[in-house]
Design an enzyme around this catalytic site. Structure first.
Site, mmCIF file in Angstrom:
data_model
loop_
_atom_site.group_PDB
_atom_site.id
_atom_site.type_symbol
_atom_site.label_atom_id
_atom_site.label_comp_id
_atom_site.label_asym_id
_atom_site.label_seq_id
_atom_site.Cartn_x
_atom_site.Cartn_y
_atom_site.Cartn_z
ATOM 1 N N GLN A 78 0.844 -1.195 0.000
ATOM 2 C CA GLN A 78 0.000 0.000 0.000
ATOM 3 C C GLN A 78 0.883 1.249 0.000
ATOM 4 O OE1 GLN A 78 -3.478 -0.274 0.147
ATOM 5 N NE2 GLN A 78 -3.597 1.916 -0.121
ATOM 6 N N PHE A 79 1.378 1.630 -1.174
ATOM 7 C CA PHE A 79 2.273 2.778 -1.249
ATOM 8 C C PHE A 79 1.611 4.077 -0.822
ATOM 9 C CE2 PHE A 79 0.236 3.475 -5.296
ATOM 10 C CZ PHE A 79 0.334 4.847 -5.502
ATOM 11 N N THR A 80 0.283 4.140 -0.869
ATOM 12 C CA THR A 80 -0.407 5.374 -0.506
ATOM 13 C C THR A 80 -0.290 5.692 0.986
ATOM 14 O OG1 THR A 80 -2.537 4.248 -0.288
ATOM 15 C CG2 THR A 80 -2.023 5.238 -2.437
#
Length: 153
Positions: A78-80
């Site tokens: 989950q890069f966000t």
């Protein structure tokens, strides 16, 4: 590294209408790798996640870990989670690690969890995923190695 841990009774991840990962009772982990992360942060976060006492004991107190209950873990990249929203209205993801750095650390995190005999399921790095979470409690914990490793030292 940043992680959102949710205590769940069930969780799954679907890609293009196909369930690619699914667990029963345990922890759903959204995992974000930042540019400055190393194996040290990865190992620390994995140990913290499996030993965090967020499951109830016989007296209803959160006193048991994932290991104690023989729980499962679903891990989704989950890069966000690395978003910087300080300026303007559009998040910046400049601190998120590029795939060539993030993928090996994501895979190492999974390996560290597996090394403790915990059943794991995963999403697919970089894919458009639909995550289903049946949060238990609800209990949601946010871990950031920048915060917890500094406090532990």
């Amino acid at each position: 590294m940043k992680a959102v841990l949710q205590r769940v009774t069930h969780s799954s991840v679907t890609i293009e209408h196909e369930v690619v990962g699914e667990i029963g009772q345990g922890v759903m982990v959204l995992l974000g790798v930042t540019d400055g992360d190393t194996e040290r942060e990865c190992d620390y976060l994995a140990e913290k996640a499996i030993n965090l006492r967020i499951f109830e004991d016989d007296e209803g107190k959160m006193n048991r870990s994932l290991l104690d209950i023989s729980g499962e873990m679903l891990i989704v990249s989950q890069f966000t989670l690395c978003a910087d929203c300080k300026k303007g209205r559009r998040p910046s993801f400049i601190s998120a690690a590029r795939p060539e750095k993030a993928i090996p650390l994501y895979e190492r995190f999974i390996q560290r969890i597996n090394s403790h005999g915990i059943k794991t399921a995963t999403g697919r790095f970089g894919a458009d995923m639909k995550v289903s979470i049946k949060n238990d409690g609800p209990v949601t914990i946010i871990l950031d190695t920048d915060d917890i490793m500094t406090a532990a030292e």
